[in-house]
Design an enzyme around this catalytic site. Structure first.
Site, PDB file in Angstrom:
ATOM      1  N   ARG A   1       0.800  -1.227   0.000  1.00  0.00           N
ATOM      2  CA  ARG A   1       0.000   0.000   0.000  1.00  0.00           C
ATOM      3  C   ARG A   1       0.833   1.278   0.000  1.00  0.00           C
ATOM      4  NH1 ARG A   1      -2.519  -3.964   2.604  1.00  0.00           N
ATOM      5  NH2 ARG A   1      -4.715  -4.279   2.119  1.00  0.00           N
TER       6      ARG A   1
ATOM      7  N   HIS B   1      -0.867  -2.590  -4.555  1.00  0.00           N
ATOM      8  CA  HIS B   1      -0.354  -3.513  -5.583  1.00  0.00           C
ATOM      9  C   HIS B   1      -0.354  -2.926  -6.995  1.00  0.00           C
ATOM     10  CE1 HIS B   1      -0.016  -6.402  -2.487  1.00  0.00           C
ATOM     11  NE2 HIS B   1      -1.190  -6.982  -2.566  1.00  0.00           N
TER      12      HIS B   1
ATOM     13  N   HIS C   1       2.896 -12.709  -5.483  1.00  0.00           N
ATOM     14  CA  HIS C   1       1.703 -12.838  -4.648  1.00  0.00           C
ATOM     15  C   HIS C   1       1.106 -14.251  -4.719  1.00  0.00           C
ATOM     16  CE1 HIS C   1      -1.896 -11.502  -2.548  1.00  0.00           C
ATOM     17  NE2 HIS C   1      -1.343 -10.321  -2.368  1.00  0.00           N
TER      18      HIS C   1
ATOM     19  N   ASP D   1      -1.797  -9.753   8.427  1.00  0.00           N
ATOM     20  CA  ASP D   1      -1.668  -9.043   7.153  1.00  0.00           C
ATOM     21  C   ASP D   1      -0.701  -7.889   7.408  1.00  0.00           C
ATOM     22  OD1 ASP D   1      -1.951  -8.161   4.608  1.00  0.00           O
ATOM     23  OD2 ASP D   1      -4.104  -7.773   4.688  1.00  0.00           O
TER      24      ASP D   1
ATOM     25  N   GLU E   1       5.065 -12.425   0.966  1.00  0.00           N
ATOM     26  CA  GLU E   1       5.491 -11.489  -0.074  1.00  0.00           C
ATOM     27  C   GLU E   1       6.764 -10.771   0.368  1.00  0.00           C
ATOM     28  OE1 GLU E   1       1.857  -9.000  -0.754  1.00  0.00           O
ATOM     29  OE2 GLU E   1       0.943 -10.615   0.392  1.00  0.00           O
TER      30      GLU E   1
HETATM   31  C1  GLA Z   1      -2.156  -8.221   0.123  1.00  0.00           C
HETATM   32  C2  GLA Z   1      -2.682  -7.296   1.136  1.00  0.00           C
HETATM   33  C3  GLA Z   1      -3.961  -7.811   1.666  1.00  0.00           C
HETATM   34  C4  GLA Z   1      -4.923  -8.122   0.540  1.00  0.00           C
HETATM   35  C5  GLA Z   1      -4.300  -9.064  -0.438  1.00  0.00           C
HETATM   36  C6  GLA Z   1      -5.148  -9.305  -1.627  1.00  0.00           C
HETATM   37  O1  GLA Z   1      -1.353  -9.189   0.568  1.00  0.00           O
HETATM   38  O2  GLA Z   1      -1.795  -7.007   2.158  1.00  0.00           O
HETATM   39  O3  GLA Z   1      -4.529  -6.878   2.536  1.00  0.00           O
HETATM   40  O4  GLA Z   1      -5.291  -6.940  -0.103  1.00  0.00           O
HETATM   41  O5  GLA Z   1      -3.076  -8.565  -0.867  1.00  0.00           O
HETATM   42  O6  GLA Z   1      -6.435  -9.689  -1.303  1.00  0.00           O
END
Ligand code: GLA
Length: 377
Positions: A106, A131, A205, A277, A342
């Site tokens: 982000r 992304h 991803h 996350d 990631e």
């Molecule tokens: C990333 C983000 C998540 C989500 C996924 C896709 O890894 O960090 O919050 O948006 O991609 O669903």
């Protein structure tokens, strides 16, 4: 009679010796996968190594469509989420197996200032940019060519993101090379150059599920991340700028932990992420390749190691999966049926001068590498 049996013995010996040398050959094969929205043909490459591991990679989004590895009994099954058909990727994919960028993760409010100029990016995640925006590198058809060396097979993918695309400055030329070798490693090597300064943060991803063919959710997987700190986030999953110790929190994965053990703890960070996350601040980062994370699934015995030169790792526990994406062989990808690891620079670095820089300037080369290695235990 004796001559006949001698001849039979001789011919069975020939057959047997033929079998003995009948090892699996490293191989790469190209097939048509379909047509993208703009009518461009999309292909899919099947890479096989001498141990029978098979990876399928399409040039749509540079997606790893399947990854078939053995369990501890030698049973080969798929360990990534994805679709059988290109149309499903075109319709709705939460970045299944794709390369994401220009900026993986982000950027707050889709804005950043570079060399005194403010840039506005496409926003596609609430108020934020995620992304690479609306049409990131996961949604374009890359140029591809097969690569074959002595102990590895691969695909070299290239694409040009034009000056101004999704709001980013500069023509960004990127190459991603996936290679599969006989040590059961999938290497991903990224190179980019630009004609204007721009942030770059490419990552893969892939959604992994080591149970094989997505039999269970990922909560019983054991994870290890070599990190003493993570970057806590606000409600919009934008880092606050702080590097916070993982000690005494469910973010402490520096000692291998079963994912399901900590994920439902009463913790503000887990609430914001709806689970894991977050970006972990990897230890011992010095620009060389390091083993920084691993994932283990106890029933199958499958283990995956993650090596990288990157300073960060986003562990996303598939919190947004809800069964609405129906994947390979009709499998509904339910809540937490896949997880992403990631490798990356930290989220929102363009707005956080205290984070390692993601700016690439003309004349410089962006170069990074990650390896996913498959073993059993
Ligand atoms: C990333 C983000 C998540 C989500 C996924 C896709 O890894 O960090 O919050 O948006 O991609 O669903």
């Amino acid at each position: 009679m004796r001559l006949l049996s001698l001849m039979m013995l001789f011919s069975s010996l020939i057959i047997l010796s033929g079998c003995a040398s009948n090892k699996i050959q490293m191989d790469i094969k190209k097939d048509t996968f379909g047509k993208a929205g703009n009518g461009r043909q999309v292909d899919i490459y099947t890479l096989t190594n001498a141990n029978g591991i098979q990876v399928r990679i399409t040039n749509y989004g540079a997606v790893v469509q399947s990854l078939i590895v053995p369990d501890r009994d030698g049973k080969y099954e798929d360990v990534v989420l994805g679709y059988d058909k290109l149309e499903d990727y075109l319709k709705d994919s939460p970045y299944f197996g794709a390369i994401v960028g220009r900026y993986g993760n982000r950027i707050a409010k889709g804005k950043f200032t570079l060399d005194g100029v403010e840039y506005t990016l496409a926003t596609n995640n609430g108020a934020n940019h995620l992304h690479g925006g609306l049409t990131g590198l996961d949604k374009v058809v890359w140029d591809a060519k097969p690569v074959k060396k002595e102990n590895e097979v691969g695909v070299e993918l290239t694409c040009l993101s034009k000056d101004g695309e999704e709001g980013y400055p500069g023509n960004l030329q990127s190459t991603v090379v996936y290679t599969l070798n006989n040590a059961n490693e999938l290497h991903i090597e990224y190179t980019s150059s630009t004609d204007k300064a721009t942030p770059v943060n490419l990552t893969h991803h892939g959604y992994f599920n080591l149970s094989g063919n997505c039999k269970t959710d990922i909560l019983s997987h054991e994870i290890w991340i070599n990190a003493d700190y993570f970057t806590p986030v606000d409600e919009g999953l934008i880092p606050t700028g702080e590097l916070r110790s993982v000690k005494g929190t469910p973010m402490n994965l520096a000692i291998p932990a079963v994912i399901g053990a900590g994920i439902n703890e009463d913790d503000r960070q887990l609430k914001y992420g709806l689970g894991y996350d977050h970006n972990w601040v990897l230890n011992d980062v010095d620009g060389t390749m390091k083993l920084q994370a691993s994932l283990y699934e106890p029933v199958s015995g499958r283990m995956m190691e993650v090596y990288t030169v990157e300073p960060g790792l986003q562990f996303y526990s598939g919190n947004f999966l809800d069964g609405s994406n129906v994947g390979k062989s009709g499998k509904e990808y339910k809540h937490r049926y896949g997880l992403c690891l990631e490798t990356q620079h930290y989220p929102d670095s363009p707005n956080k001068p205290e984070f390692p820089s993601t700016v690439l300037r003309p004349g410089e080369t962006y170069h990074t590498k990650t390896i996913y290695k498959f073993t059993v235990k």
